[in-house]
Write an enzyme that holds these catalytic residues in place. Structure first.
Site, PDB file in Angstrom:
ATOM      1  N   GLU A  24       0.816  -1.240   0.000  1.00 38.30           N
ATOM      2  CA  GLU A  24       0.000   0.000   0.000  1.00 38.30           C
ATOM      3  C   GLU A  24       0.842   1.280   0.000  1.00 38.30           C
ATOM      4  O   GLU A  24       0.332   2.353   0.269  1.00 38.30           O
ATOM      5  CB  GLU A  24      -0.996   0.066   1.181  1.00 38.30           C
ATOM      6  CG  GLU A  24      -1.666  -1.223   1.597  1.00 38.30           C
ATOM      7  CD  GLU A  24      -2.460  -1.918   0.512  1.00 38.30           C
ATOM      8  OE1 GLU A  24      -2.008  -3.021   0.104  1.00 38.30           O
ATOM      9  OE2 GLU A  24      -3.480  -1.402   0.059  1.00 38.30           O
ATOM     10  N   TYR A  74       3.513   1.983   1.982  1.00 37.95           N
ATOM     11  CA  TYR A  74       4.128   2.351   3.265  1.00 37.95           C
ATOM     12  C   TYR A  74       5.647   2.123   3.212  1.00 37.95           C
ATOM     13  O   TYR A  74       6.192   1.734   2.187  1.00 37.95           O
ATOM     14  CB  TYR A  74       3.470   1.564   4.407  1.00 37.95           C
ATOM     15  CG  TYR A  74       2.019   1.959   4.637  1.00 37.95           C
ATOM     16  CD1 TYR A  74       1.684   3.270   4.969  1.00 37.95           C
ATOM     17  CD2 TYR A  74       0.990   1.033   4.504  1.00 37.95           C
ATOM     18  CE1 TYR A  74       0.359   3.644   5.173  1.00 37.95           C
ATOM     19  CE2 TYR A  74      -0.333   1.402   4.703  1.00 37.95           C
ATOM     20  CZ  TYR A  74      -0.647   2.709   5.035  1.00 37.95           C
ATOM     21  OH  TYR A  74      -1.953   3.083   5.227  1.00 37.95           O
ATOM     22  N   ARG A  83       2.644  -8.758   4.123  1.00 36.46           N
ATOM     23  CA  ARG A  83       1.692  -8.227   3.129  1.00 36.46           C
ATOM     24  C   ARG A  83       2.502  -7.632   1.990  1.00 36.46           C
ATOM     25  O   ARG A  83       3.202  -6.624   2.153  1.00 36.46           O
ATOM     26  CB  ARG A  83       0.765  -7.196   3.774  1.00 36.46           C
ATOM     27  CG  ARG A  83      -0.318  -6.761   2.820  1.00 36.46           C
ATOM     28  CD  ARG A  83      -1.664  -6.645   3.475  1.00 36.46           C
ATOM     29  NE  ARG A  83      -2.667  -6.285   2.471  1.00 36.46           N
ATOM     30  CZ  ARG A  83      -3.609  -5.387   2.650  1.00 36.46           C
ATOM     31  NH1 ARG A  83      -3.708  -4.762   3.809  1.00 36.46           N
ATOM     32  NH2 ARG A  83      -4.465  -5.117   1.689  1.00 36.46           N
ATOM     33  N   HIS A 135      -1.533   3.898  -1.712  1.00 40.28           N
ATOM     34  CA  HIS A 135      -2.609   4.843  -1.399  1.00 40.28           C
ATOM     35  C   HIS A 135      -2.617   6.029  -2.359  1.00 40.28           C
ATOM     36  O   HIS A 135      -3.651   6.640  -2.576  1.00 40.28           O
ATOM     37  CB  HIS A 135      -2.488   5.331   0.042  1.00 40.28           C
ATOM     38  CG  HIS A 135      -2.926   4.297   1.039  1.00 40.28           C
ATOM     39  ND1 HIS A 135      -4.080   3.560   0.895  1.00 40.28           N
ATOM     40  CD2 HIS A 135      -2.358   3.855   2.183  1.00 40.28           C
ATOM     41  CE1 HIS A 135      -4.209   2.724   1.906  1.00 40.28           C
ATOM     42  NE2 HIS A 135      -3.167   2.882   2.697  1.00 40.28           N
ATOM     43  N   GLN A 150     -17.788   4.992   3.361  1.00 39.17           N
ATOM     44  CA  GLN A 150     -18.307   6.203   3.994  1.00 39.17           C
ATOM     45  C   GLN A 150     -18.084   6.297   5.498  1.00 39.17           C
ATOM     46  O   GLN A 150     -17.659   7.336   5.990  1.00 39.17           O
ATOM     47  CB  GLN A 150     -19.810   6.310   3.709  1.00 39.17           C
ATOM     48  CG  GLN A 150     -20.108   7.286   2.596  1.00 39.17           C
ATOM     49  CD  GLN A 150     -21.581   7.344   2.301  1.00 39.17           C
ATOM     50  OE1 GLN A 150     -22.053   6.676   1.387  1.00 39.17           O
ATOM     51  NE2 GLN A 150     -22.314   8.112   3.054  1.00 39.17           N
TER      52      GLN A 150
HETATM   53 FE1  SF4 Z   1     -17.080   0.612   5.190  1.00 36.27          FE
HETATM   54 FE2  SF4 Z   1     -19.388  -0.366   6.073  1.00 36.27          FE
HETATM   55 FE3  SF4 Z   1     -19.298   0.962   3.737  1.00 36.27          FE
HETATM   56 FE4  SF4 Z   1     -18.239  -1.497   4.021  1.00 36.27          FE
HETATM   57  S1  SF4 Z   1     -20.399  -0.929   4.177  1.00 36.27           S
HETATM   58  S2  SF4 Z   1     -17.282   0.235   3.018  1.00 36.27           S
HETATM   59  S3  SF4 Z   1     -17.416  -1.399   6.080  1.00 36.27           S
HETATM   60  S4  SF4 Z   1     -18.878   1.791   5.763  1.00 36.27           S
END
Ligand code: SF4
Ligand code: NAP
Length: 681
Positions: free
Chosen positions: A170, A172, A220, A258, A345
């Site tokens: 990612e 890092y 990873r 990222h 979100q």
């Molecule tokens: Fe994140 Fe929940 Fe949306 Fe999945 S459903 S991307 S865990 S907020």
């Protein structure tokens, strides 16, 4: 057994994993704030109880300058540079082991991605996603950092972990040593392949020396960096083989840095878009490899394992969405899984806004100690009006706590605005949310009445409590000509049988304006987007992970715009487009507009609409934009016809979601409000 490959244990010789599902690493934000470890223990313990075969913690920094976010106080869970945090970690490992789970601590040094101003990196090159420029590490820094990794692993062992995951993907610090993009050194840590490999291989050697052989060591590995100047495919394979020689037990996959401009986990990424890369790696090594990214249901995971593409499957966000994912899969109840819809979100967007992570479809995530799933003191008869996101979340939560819930929905089906969202390209995952609610409402014995408009007398006389969740109505802006037949509110424009012309003007460029533009650009394209088309669209090298792959980082010449179905103009009065889009996904929506050739005009003043188009002033200059259809995406207003009629009711009446406040309402807020009210009654 419904998923025989998923539920085949994996024997590592000194320890055994009960199944092939890994709960992948996710930063929750609690790492810096939960100074007792109680919330983290509840979070991980619940997921172990739910059957995760192996859990990996969020990224824990081995020293101060490696912290990804603002470094937490000494002794916080997120740093393991002293013994001070060990009691918190012990609380977590005990909680997981109480359910016979296994847990690894992920050691993550953020390098040039660290948000602290004291950040370090192999070379002093600023990351495009960080305002700070790193200091170049000298030889002593590098040797000390390797020691910090090994010491951190030793502390993890003392805290009861079953092993560690070394975060090498990612973008890092470890990735920064591997790729010429970020490693311009000319000493023993840069230049040749052997020199660039030296940092990760020394970390593995020192770590192995510290912890002995019987401690899981997972690495990873970035299978494709998706940035210019990233690793070549042959280098990825060579490193994997060197890691195997050095004593790593399992290789986990990472996809994209990222700072990459290719979507890797967001909704725009089709399910399973990267699993063939793990399959390619697997042919070159003898240790177990893990597939990840956009695998969110057990059927898919089973298919990956059954087809031999990977030995294990890692899912991170799906375990936020449903702690009982594995238990439900094992019981053959995948239809009851609350599926992660890849929206970012409430998880990643929260983290990047400095908030604690949660989940749009499961607001209880990371708040397990606050909402302890107790039954209500006394069952009530509760009427819920509106089966949109808020009404559904309330009805389910209240019924699960023992109330007798009746849900009234005026239309023919549950879902409200979720039924519009699911039509947007990439948002097909909302179908899973609707499936989940449908099944869970039935299991919780909620009486669902569709095609039934509730009225105030009936509500006030037959129930102990009423919850109004009747949602929103599109705002119709006050522009002359707005009621002409070719001017449509967004909900009408999104109905499948609505004809829309070739030239479209969208009034309002918020979340819904962008969504409607994406829908109209690709209304008739295959859904979900086939993986080869997705990769072509975003400029991924089609030859990657073949012997003919010659490009660094897995990028082709550049994104290839798809032919758009319409000419679209997006208008708004403000200057900044997409202000309300998600922190981690807004760039994808803006890129979609660019790829689709959408004209975006800000600072407009609306004058009028007629059959010739939309007449505006842009910075004072008059302009006509021709349109066959004009679509209104100018925000929303509460729709609550019953609220005033029930003002004098003798029973409690609650208004939630968009019906309470339309400004800024989205599925996250609506579900959270419904859930929280259900827990309070
Ligand atoms: Fe994140 Fe929940 Fe949306 Fe999945 S459903 S991307 S865990 S907020
Ligand atoms: P929004 O994001 O607030 O956007 C409303 C748009 O309407 C703005 O562009 C605004 O721009 C315009 N507008 C407001 N009043 C107007 C008026 N009187 N006349 C003309 N234009 C007007 O709201 P939304 O698009 O309705 O979305 C609702 C919520 O859902 C938001 O919180 C949004 O973030 C969320 N959502 C997010 C996504 C996503 O992230 N992909 C998708 C869908 C919805 P000006 O005022 O500058 O003209």
């Amino acid at each position: 057994m419904p998923y025989p490959h998923l539920f085949t244990p994996l024997d590592l010789g000194f320890t055994r994993l009960g199944n092939r599902l890994i709960m992948g690493s996710m930063h929750t934000g609690l790492e810096e704030t939960d100074m007792t470890g109680e919330r983290l223990a509840a979070f991980y313990g619940e997921r172990a109880r739910g059957g995760a075969g192996l859990i990996v913690t969020g990224g824990i920094s081995p020293n101060l300058e490696g912290s990804l976010g603002r470094p937490g106080p000494e002794g916080c869970f997120g740093r393991m540079d002293t013994d001070a945090s060990l009691p918190l970690h012990r609380r977590v490992t005990d909680a997981v082991h109480a359910h016979d789970g296994r847990i690894l601590l992920q050691i993550l040094h953020a390098g040039r991605y660290a948000l602290s101003p004291d950040l370090v990196a192999p070379s002093p090159l600023q990351a495009p996603i960080n305002p700070h420029t790193p200091r170049e590490m000298d030889d002593e820094d590098i040797v000390n950092t390797i020691g910090d990794f090994a010491n951190c692993a030793l502390r993890a062992q003392q805290a009861g972990y079953d092993g560690v995951e070394i975060m090498g993907s990612e973008g890092y610090l470890i990735n920064q040593f591997l790729a010429p993009r970020t490693n311009r050194r000319t000493d023993r840590w840069g230049g040749s392949l052997a020199n660039r490999f030296r940092f990760p291989l020394h970390i593995i050697e020192k770590t192995r020396e510290s912890v002995g052989p019987d401690f899981i060591l997972m690495f990873r590995l970035s299978l494709v960096d998706l940035v210019e100047g990233g690793s070549e495919w042959q280098e990825v394979v060579a490193l994997a083989q060197a890691l195997e020689q050095a004593g790593v037990h399992i290789i986990n996959s990472g996809i994209g840095w990222h700072e990459s401009r290719v979507p890797t986990i967001a909704q725009a990424t089709p399910r399973g878009a990267w699993r063939d890369l793990t399959a390619c790696l697997k042919k070159n090594v003898n240790l177990p490899v893990v597939a990840c990214n956009r695998i969110n249901m057990p059927e898919q995971a089973e298919q990956v394992l059954a087809s031999g593409q990977a030995d294990l499957v890692s899912m991170a966000r799906p375990f936020l969405a449903d702690p009982d994912f594995v238990r439900k899969a094992k019981a053959g109840q995948s239809g009851r899984i609350n599926t992660c819809i890849a929206c970012n979100q409430a998880c990643l967007d929260h983290i990047f806004s400095g908030k604690t992570s949660s989940c749009l479809v499961n607001p209880r995530a990371c708040r397990e100690t606050e909402f302890t799933q107790t039954m209500a003191p006394g069952p009530e008869r509760i009427a819920v009006v509106g089966a949109g996101a808020a009404g559904l979340a309330f009805a389910l939560g209240a019924a699960q706590r023992g109330h007798n819930v009746t849900l009234f929905e005026a239309s023919g089906h549950i879902g409200g605005q979720l039924n519009l969202a699911r039509r947007i390209p990439g948002k097909e995952e909302f179908d899973e949310t609707l499936r989940y609610f449908r099944n869970e409402l039935a299991a919780a014995k909620v009486a669902v009445h569709c095609n039934r408009r509730a009225d105030a007398p009936m509500l006030a006389s037959g129930f102990d409590r009423v919850v109004l969740a009747s949602g929103v109505a599109p705002r119709v802006p006050d522009i002359p000509g707005v009621h002409l037949p070719h001017v449509l509110p967004y909900d009408v424009a999104l109905s499948p049988d609505q004809e829309i012309g070739r030239r479209v003007v969208i009034i309002g460029a918020g979340g819904i304006g962008f969504d409607v533009a994406e829908y109209l650009l690709h209304q008739h394209a295959a859904r979900p987007l086939p993986i080869t088309d997705f990769r072509k669209k975003w400029g991924v090298d089609p030859l990657w992970c073949t012997s003919r792959s010659a490009r660094r980082g897995g990028l082709a010449e550049g994104p290839a715009p798809e032919p758009a179905e319409r000419h679209i103009t997006l208008l708004q009065r403000g200057a900044t487009f997409g202000k309300s889009l998600g922190k981690t996904t807004g760039w994808i929506h803006r890129a979609e507009m660019k790829l689709g050739g959408v004209e975006m005009i800000g600072n407009v003043t609306y004058e009028r609409i007629d059959t010739g188009g939309v007449y505006v002033r842009v910075n004072g200059k008059a302009r006509r934009i021709r349109a066959d259809h004009v679509i209104l995406c100018a925000g929303q207003q509460p729709f609550d016809p019953l609220g005033s009629q029930l003002e004098n009711a003798t029973i409690p009446v609650h208004v939630i979601g968009g019906a309470r406040k339309a400004a800024g309402v989205d599925a996250e807020r609506a579900i959270r409000e419904g859930f929280e009210l259900a827990q309070a009654i």
